[in-house]
Design an enzyme around this catalytic site. Structure first.
Site, mmCIF file in Angstrom:
data_model
loop_
_atom_site.group_PDB
_atom_site.id
_atom_site.type_symbol
_atom_site.label_atom_id
_atom_site.label_comp_id
_atom_site.label_asym_id
_atom_site.label_seq_id
_atom_site.Cartn_x
_atom_site.Cartn_y
_atom_site.Cartn_z
ATOM 1 N N HIS A 101 0.817 -1.221 0.000
ATOM 2 C CA HIS A 101 0.000 0.000 0.000
ATOM 3 C C HIS A 101 0.850 1.271 0.000
ATOM 4 O O HIS A 101 0.348 2.341 -0.332
ATOM 5 C CB HIS A 101 -0.993 0.004 1.175
ATOM 6 C CG HIS A 101 -0.417 0.383 2.506
ATOM 7 N ND1 HIS A 101 -0.092 -0.535 3.475
ATOM 8 C CD2 HIS A 101 -0.137 1.589 3.043
ATOM 9 C CE1 HIS A 101 0.353 0.088 4.543
ATOM 10 N NE2 HIS A 101 0.354 1.386 4.307
ATOM 11 N N ASP A 131 0.205 -7.465 1.683
ATOM 12 C CA ASP A 131 0.634 -6.072 1.783
ATOM 13 C C ASP A 131 2.156 -5.951 1.784
ATOM 14 O O ASP A 131 2.731 -5.149 2.518
ATOM 15 C CB ASP A 131 0.059 -5.401 3.031
ATOM 16 C CG ASP A 131 0.122 -3.870 2.933
ATOM 17 O OD1 ASP A 131 0.160 -3.346 1.803
ATOM 18 O OD2 ASP A 131 0.148 -3.201 3.987
ATOM 19 N N SER A 209 4.812 2.736 7.868
ATOM 20 C CA SER A 209 4.483 1.528 7.117
ATOM 21 C C SER A 209 5.602 1.121 6.168
ATOM 22 O O SER A 209 6.173 1.951 5.463
ATOM 23 C CB SER A 209 3.200 1.728 6.317
ATOM 24 O OG SER A 209 2.080 1.445 7.103
#
Length: 369
Positions: A101, A131, A209
């Site tokens: 993402h 992911d 992230s």
């Protein structure tokens, strides 16, 4: 840097594997009034405090953690393109792991290392269901030592550190413990979940992230994925990354095993409604496609218990290849970590009051729309 560029298979030496609104991801560029800080390579390392074990870990791996800047990202609310950012880490002489993402939809992706070096990249492979993504960097500085994915699975109470770039603040570190393991967390978009996630109370924020969650030996126990606030953050487990990353390097994609069912955990209400002796296992609520369709029987009706519909009449899965399946988390984790598409598994189930065993050959999970 050595002129020899390793083959994609040689990434295995570094990762230690065989070829086989909650997202803490892209943060929008902050304006001039935002908090800013020096890059880690600008920090004065003279006349400083002694630090701690955390300091030792940080200094051992910070050169391998990168800031990722993504250009050409489309804003779905404005239909305009802009820039996003996240984190990543080096896993061999040229590959960098991050989140799907973080880089999804970007036209160009650049890296900045802690020593100030910049590099352009190309997206080598990306997988929405885990992911995870792998970038091939045009330049990796000699000081960036590849980080290894932990072989031992983390335990609750284990100390961990999250290192990355929250809100674009390069080279930040937060500390905490593993506060939960084997979590199944819903994806921000799409009707699916990430299995076997690691839960931590180490603070993670937008921009973290894709960065590493490491133990005190510097091993990556997870790839930071999301932060839900209230001292809860999540990371894609090293166990899942050890399966996915080599495939992304080798093939650009990863095939996930697929059973073709929708299930619900057997709780007290489900057990009572289906005359089960114990509240354990998962009940099949729908067979969406092969291999389950035609082999497993879904619930054919429902009753209301506690103000909610409870499925009745479906197969109750109890184990796969002898491994107990007490709930949905166990099912998704077992499929993700212990099976592969094309593999035939033996499923023990309860149907119409009788225990029986059926064999299913797992398919490949369909690509998302």
């Amino acid at each position: 840097m050595d002129q020899h560029r390793p083959s994609r298979r040689e990434v295995l030496a570094a990762t230690g594997v065989g070829v086989a609104g909650l997202a803490a991801g892209c943060a929008a560029p902050r304006d001039e009034s935002s908090v800013e800080g020096n890059s880690s390579h600008d920090i004065d390392r003279e006349d400083r405090a002694d630090g701690s074990t955390y300091t030792d870990v940080y200094e051992a791996i910070i050169d391998s953690v990168t800031q990722i800047r993504v250009f050409g990202v489309e804003n779905p609310r404005t239909d305009e393109t802009g820039r996003g950012q996240g984190s990543g880490f080096v896993v061999d002489e040229q590959y960098v792991v991050t989140n799907h993402h973080v880089v999804s939809g970007g036209e160009e992706i650049d890296l900045q290392y802690s020593n100030g070096d910049w590099s352009s990249t190309r997206l080598l492979g990306s997988d929405v269901y885990s992911d995870l993504a792998v970038l091939e960097a045009d330049h990796v500085p000699d000081v960036a030592t590849p980080l290894g994915l932990a072989e031992e699975r983390p335990v609750v109470g284990q100390e961990v550190l999250a290192i990355g770039n929250p809100y674009g603040l390069e080279g930040s570190m937060s500390s905490g413990i593993v506060s939960g393991v084997n979590r199944t967390i819903p994806a921000p978009q799409g009707n699916f979940s990430f299995p076997n996630a690691v839960q931590t109370d180490a603070p993670v924020n937008p921009g973290n992230s894709g960065g590493p969650l490491v133990d005190l030996d510097g091993n990556v126990v997870g790839v930071v994925n999301a932060g839900g606030g209230n001292n809860i953050g999540f990371a894609i487990s090293a166990a899942l990354a050890r399966r996915v990353v080599p495939a992304l390097v080798e093939d650009g994609e990863y095939d996930h095993p697929f059973l073709g069912v929708a299930v619900a955990t057997v709780d007290r209400f489900v057990a009572e409604a289906n005359d089960l002796e114990e509240a354990a296992g998962v009940i099949v609520t729908e067979t969406t496609r092969e291999p389950a369709a035609g082999t497993l029987e879904p619930a054919d009706r429902s009753v209301e218990r506690g103000g909610e519909p409870v499925p009745v009449g479906g197969d109750v899965l109890r184990s796969i290849d002898g491994e107990p399946i007490p709930d949905r988390n166990a099912l998704s984790t077992h499929l993700a970590l212990e099976t592969s598409p094309g593999e035939t598994v033996r499923v023990e189930l309860r149907r119409d009051g009788e225990v029986r065993t059926v064999e299913l050959t797992l398919g490949s999970r369909p690509r998302p729309d």
